[in-house]
Design a protein around this motif. Structure first.
Motif: not given
Length: 399
Positions: A28, A31-32, A35, A89-90, A93, A95, A167
């Motif tokens: 996680h 991925r952050e 991003h 989303r990818w 997370g 949605h 987010r």
């Protein structure tokens, strides 16, 4: 005997459970970080697109191409928002549901479609998102890049905090329009459908009157005039002409009754859907079983739409289905009126097949209804229509 300690953390009555502790560098976190590093190129592209669209579209609004260009830019902004939601989303997370597409295909003329595109709140919020994100994209990129070198132990916590701001932005600006905005867009589109349908009905009534009853009444007047002239000199011919005129009167009356039935049949007003649909079914060339199970009658407008929907579907069965039998079922479920028309014909019906199915679907959609067609080749064909139930007494009181 097993004892359970109430002092253990995360146990007890279930209200004091703590979330699982994430390790500093897990999937996680990476991925952050990815991003946040991608924020700079993505926000630069979005900023350039938004500023160019607003500048060019705004400068050219004094010309004929300005507003169409701005409308196209807003439609393009919708696609950029879609890509951003996919990235969030990818990698984050998050949605977020996709906004409802603009109903441009069902709208009236080009000007109405242009106006709907220009008022699109989703497109405007996406342009706002792209403009305000440029300084944020620079900040997050530089912070993460420097932290990778000199603040390595603190990077997971910095990334988590910055990602949470991302987010929040995605949910706040790229989420679908609220239900009110969605309903306004749909109702504006459906209003054009209602106007077009009403205009087409008026043209049909005018054509039927001109070509049918009006023409017969003109011939009737001429025939009676000739009979009046011959009344004294040739009473036998005059009597024959009066007899022919009597037949013309009967035909004209029948045509006027048929026309009135096409506008709003008296049996529907007097006795409701059960009797009216049974009358329609008796004129169908295919044997039709009608079952109406309604505790009371809906509002006249809903009742009329239900009647004409079934009437047109039964006409299609007579003309196109080659069926041996058909059925009509009408019932109420909670606040919806449901109609199902089925036949055992050859199937293969389509919304765009030239049988009026698309018009029916548009009419039902204009009053917040649904129209579902299931017609595989070889049959059977099942049409399910759904209308909002509006109470007759409430409608009469409000009127």
């Amino acid at each position: 005997m097993t004892a359970t300690s109430s002092s253990a953390p995360g146990r007890g009555d279930g209200t004091d459970r703590l979330p699982p502790i994430r390790p500093p560098y897990d999937a996680h976190t990476w991925r952050e970080i990815l991003h946040l590093l991608l924020n700079l190129p993505v926000t630069v592209l979005g900023f350039v697109y938004a500023i160019t669209a607003l500048a060019v579209g705004g400068a050219l609004t004094v010309t004929v191409v300005g507003l169409p260009l701005l409308a196209l830019a807003l439609l393009g902004a919708r696609q950029l928002g879609k890509l951003e939601r996919a990235r969030a989303r990818w990698l984050l997370g998050v949605h977020v549901e996709e906004p409802t597409p603009l109903p441009l295909a069902r709208s009236g003329g080009p000007l109405q479609r242009l106006w709907m595109a220009l008022k699109d709140p989703v497109g405007w919020r996406t342009l706002l998102y792209d403009v305000i994100r440029l300084p944020w994209g620079i900040l997050t990129f530089c912070t993460v890049l420097i932290s990778l070198i000199v603040l390595w132990p603190a990077l997971p916590y910095l990334a988590r905090g910055l990602a949470n701001v991302d987010r929040f932005m995605v949910r706040g600006l790229l989420s679908p329009s609220d239900e009110l905005e969605r309903r306004i867009a749909e109702l504006e589109s459906d209003r054009g459908v209602v106007v077009d349908t009403a205009a087409a009905d008026l043209r049909r009534i005018e054509r039927d009157l001109h070509d049918g009853a009006q023409a017969r009444l003109v011939n009737l007047a001429m025939g009676l005039g000739l009979a009046k002239e011959k009344l004294l000199e040739d009473p036998d011919s005059a009597a024959e002409m009066v007899a022919e005129a009597h037949g013309e009167v009967k035909l004209a009356l029948q045509e006027l009754r048929d026309l009135a039935r096409g506008i709003h049949p008296a049996v529907l007003t007097d006795r409701g859907l059960d009797a009216a649909l049974s009358s329609v079914a008796s004129r169908c060339t295919v044997p039709v079983k009608v079952t109406v199970d309604l505790p009371d009658r809906p509002a006249p407008a809903i009742e009329g739409i239900a009647y004409f929907t079934v009437s047109e579907l039964l006409q299609n069965i007579s003309k196109h289905s080659r069926a041996r039998s058909a059925s009509v079922d009408v019932w109420r479920t909670e606040d919806r009126l449901l109609i199902q028309v089925q036949d055992d014909g050859r199937g293969g019906a389509r919304l765009e097949g030239g049988t009026g199915m698309r018009g029916l679907a548009d009419r039902l959609g204009a009053v917040d209804g649904l129209f579902v067609l299931d017609s595989p080749p070889g049959g059977p064909t099942v049409v399910t229509a759904e209308l909002p139930w509006r109470n007759r007494t409430e409608t009469d009181t409000s009127a």
